[in-house]
Scaffold this motif. Structure first.
Motif, mmCIF file in Angstrom:
data_model
loop_
_atom_site.group_PDB
_atom_site.id
_atom_site.type_symbol
_atom_site.label_atom_id
_atom_site.label_comp_id
_atom_site.label_asym_id
_atom_site.label_seq_id
_atom_site.Cartn_x
_atom_site.Cartn_y
_atom_site.Cartn_z
ATOM 1 N N LEU A 35 -6.642 -4.711 -6.965
ATOM 2 C CA LEU A 35 -6.234 -3.976 -5.764
ATOM 3 C C LEU A 35 -7.409 -3.352 -5.024
ATOM 4 O O LEU A 35 -8.368 -2.896 -5.634
ATOM 5 C CB LEU A 35 -5.262 -2.854 -6.147
ATOM 6 C CG LEU A 35 -3.994 -3.231 -6.889
ATOM 7 C CD1 LEU A 35 -3.138 -1.999 -7.118
ATOM 8 C CD2 LEU A 35 -3.216 -4.289 -6.138
ATOM 9 N N SER A 36 -7.279 -3.310 -3.703
ATOM 10 C CA SER A 36 -8.212 -2.546 -2.875
ATOM 11 C C SER A 36 -7.411 -1.888 -1.758
ATOM 12 O O SER A 36 -6.528 -2.511 -1.146
ATOM 13 C CB SER A 36 -9.309 -3.438 -2.295
ATOM 14 O OG SER A 36 -8.752 -4.495 -1.545
ATOM 15 N N LYS A 37 -7.699 -0.607 -1.526
ATOM 16 C CA LYS A 37 -6.969 0.132 -0.490
ATOM 17 C C LYS A 37 -7.329 -0.398 0.892
ATOM 18 O O LYS A 37 -8.443 -0.832 1.127
ATOM 19 C CB LYS A 37 -7.296 1.627 -0.573
ATOM 20 C CG LYS A 37 -6.741 2.285 -1.808
ATOM 21 C CD LYS A 37 -7.046 3.762 -1.839
ATOM 22 C CE LYS A 37 -6.463 4.402 -3.090
ATOM 23 N NZ LYS A 37 -6.719 5.839 -3.150
ATOM 24 N N THR A 38 -6.337 -0.355 1.790
ATOM 25 C CA THR A 38 -6.577 -0.733 3.185
ATOM 26 C C THR A 38 -6.323 0.488 4.068
ATOM 27 O O THR A 38 -5.901 1.535 3.586
ATOM 28 C CB THR A 38 -5.649 -1.893 3.632
ATOM 29 O OG1 THR A 38 -4.324 -1.408 3.792
ATOM 30 C CG2 THR A 38 -5.662 -3.042 2.627
ATOM 31 N N ASN A 39 -6.568 0.326 5.349
ATOM 32 C CA ASN A 39 -6.327 1.414 6.296
ATOM 33 C C ASN A 39 -4.932 1.354 6.902
ATOM 34 O O ASN A 39 -4.597 2.169 7.759
ATOM 35 C CB ASN A 39 -7.369 1.390 7.413
ATOM 36 C CG ASN A 39 -8.744 1.750 6.901
ATOM 37 O OD1 ASN A 39 -8.884 2.590 6.021
ATOM 38 N ND2 ASN A 39 -9.774 1.101 7.430
ATOM 39 N N THR A 40 -4.112 0.413 6.486
ATOM 40 C CA THR A 40 -2.770 0.249 7.034
ATOM 41 C C THR A 40 -1.865 1.390 6.583
ATOM 42 O O THR A 40 -1.876 1.791 5.416
ATOM 43 C CB THR A 40 -2.167 -1.097 6.591
ATOM 44 O OG1 THR A 40 -3.041 -2.140 7.021
ATOM 45 C CG2 THR A 40 -0.781 -1.304 7.186
ATOM 46 N N ALA A 50 3.677 5.407 4.101
ATOM 47 C CA ALA A 50 3.257 4.428 3.101
ATOM 48 C C ALA A 50 1.810 4.036 3.346
ATOM 49 O O ALA A 50 1.381 3.860 4.488
ATOM 50 C CB ALA A 50 4.135 3.192 3.167
ATOM 51 N N TYR A 51 1.073 3.887 2.268
ATOM 52 C CA TYR A 51 -0.303 3.396 2.276
ATOM 53 C C TYR A 51 -0.289 2.030 1.606
ATOM 54 O O TYR A 51 0.597 1.746 0.790
ATOM 55 C CB TYR A 51 -1.217 4.340 1.491
ATOM 56 C CG TYR A 51 -1.487 5.652 2.148
ATOM 57 C CD1 TYR A 51 -0.461 6.514 2.528
ATOM 58 C CD2 TYR A 51 -2.785 6.064 2.374
ATOM 59 C CE1 TYR A 51 -0.732 7.734 3.119
ATOM 60 C CE2 TYR A 51 -3.067 7.290 2.959
ATOM 61 C CZ TYR A 51 -2.029 8.116 3.329
ATOM 62 O OH TYR A 51 -2.311 9.328 3.906
ATOM 63 N N TYR A 52 -1.290 1.196 1.892
ATOM 64 C CA TYR A 52 -1.261 -0.186 1.432
ATOM 65 C C TYR A 52 -2.484 -0.590 0.620
ATOM 66 O O TYR A 52 -3.567 -0.033 0.771
ATOM 67 C CB TYR A 52 -1.106 -1.129 2.631
ATOM 68 C CG TYR A 52 0.283 -1.069 3.203
ATOM 69 C CD1 TYR A 52 1.224 -2.035 2.890
ATOM 70 C CD2 TYR A 52 0.670 -0.017 4.020
ATOM 71 C CE1 TYR A 52 2.524 -1.960 3.388
ATOM 72 C CE2 TYR A 52 1.961 0.072 4.521
ATOM 73 C CZ TYR A 52 2.875 -0.904 4.204
ATOM 74 O OH TYR A 52 4.151 -0.820 4.677
ATOM 75 N N TYR A 53 -2.252 -1.601 -0.232
ATOM 76 C CA TYR A 53 -3.302 -2.262 -0.998
ATOM 77 C C TYR A 53 -3.328 -3.739 -0.619
ATOM 78 O O TYR A 53 -2.280 -4.348 -0.408
ATOM 79 C CB TYR A 53 -2.998 -2.232 -2.497
ATOM 80 C CG TYR A 53 -3.113 -0.922 -3.195
ATOM 81 C CD1 TYR A 53 -4.355 -0.337 -3.416
ATOM 82 C CD2 TYR A 53 -1.983 -0.277 -3.689
ATOM 83 C CE1 TYR A 53 -4.458 0.861 -4.109
ATOM 84 C CE2 TYR A 53 -2.087 0.917 -4.380
ATOM 85 C CZ TYR A 53 -3.329 1.480 -4.583
ATOM 86 O OH TYR A 53 -3.442 2.669 -5.265
ATOM 87 N N SER A 54 -4.515 -4.315 -0.604
ATOM 88 C CA SER A 54 -4.643 -5.763 -0.596
ATOM 89 C C SER A 54 -4.870 -6.201 -2.027
ATOM 90 O O SER A 54 -5.350 -5.422 -2.861
ATOM 91 C CB SER A 54 -5.824 -6.203 0.280
ATOM 92 O OG SER A 54 -5.510 -6.031 1.636
ATOM 93 N N LYS A 63 -3.627 -9.623 2.155
ATOM 94 C CA LYS A 63 -3.759 -8.321 2.810
ATOM 95 C C LYS A 63 -2.446 -7.550 2.816
ATOM 96 O O LYS A 63 -1.384 -8.110 3.075
ATOM 97 C CB LYS A 63 -4.253 -8.509 4.252
ATOM 98 C CG LYS A 63 -4.518 -7.198 4.973
ATOM 99 C CD LYS A 63 -5.234 -7.427 6.297
ATOM 100 C CE LYS A 63 -5.352 -6.218 7.160
ATOM 101 N NZ LYS A 63 -5.588 -4.947 6.564
ATOM 102 N N ASP A 64 -2.552 -6.249 2.521
ATOM 103 C CA ASP A 64 -1.406 -5.328 2.580
ATOM 104 C C ASP A 64 -0.206 -5.815 1.764
ATOM 105 O O ASP A 64 0.937 -5.684 2.182
ATOM 106 C CB ASP A 64 -0.991 -5.078 4.032
ATOM 107 C CG ASP A 64 -2.079 -4.410 4.844
ATOM 108 O OD1 ASP A 64 -2.897 -3.671 4.261
ATOM 109 O OD2 ASP A 64 -2.117 -4.619 6.072
ATOM 110 N N ALA A 65 -0.459 -6.332 0.579
ATOM 111 C CA ALA A 65 0.606 -6.911 -0.245
ATOM 112 C C ALA A 65 1.272 -5.904 -1.176
ATOM 113 O O ALA A 65 2.284 -6.202 -1.790
ATOM 114 C CB ALA A 65 0.054 -8.073 -1.056
ATOM 115 N N GLY A 66 0.698 -4.717 -1.283
ATOM 116 C CA GLY A 66 1.306 -3.667 -2.092
ATOM 117 C C GLY A 66 1.329 -2.379 -1.298
ATOM 118 O O GLY A 66 0.469 -2.153 -0.453
#
Length: 93
Positions: A35-40, A50-54, A63-66
């Protein structure tokens, strides 16, 4: 329950919480190496922001799958520190 993408087990737990048809996995049962955090960010009227992970497996990124709610609203406090998946991540038992 298991969350799998590209044959990699992203999360595995007997303690998921189902909300609106999505299995939320406790962070302790998620393999953070994928996992890596995104800015979404998105907002749910009753759960909050909600915050997202790729997810990255074998050099491929989804991208933004979690997503997760770091500070959910009162009605969704039970999913604080839990992550759900979509966009091609297979979630099943």
């Amino acid at each position: 329950m298991k969350a799998i993408w590209k044959d990699a087990v992203i999360a595995e737990s007997n303690e998921t919480i189902v909300v609106e048809g999505n299995h939320y996995f406790p962070l302790k049962d998620v393999n953070n190496m994928f996992l890596s955090k995104t800015n979404t960010r998105t907002t749910c009227p009753w759960k909050g922001e909600a915050y997202y992970y790729s997810i990255t497996v074998a050099g491929e990124t989804l991208k933004d799958a979690g997503w997760y709610y770091p500070e959910p609203k009162d009605k969704a406090k039970n999913i604080a520190n839990y992550v759900a998946f979509w966009k091609g991540v297979s979630v099943n038992s």
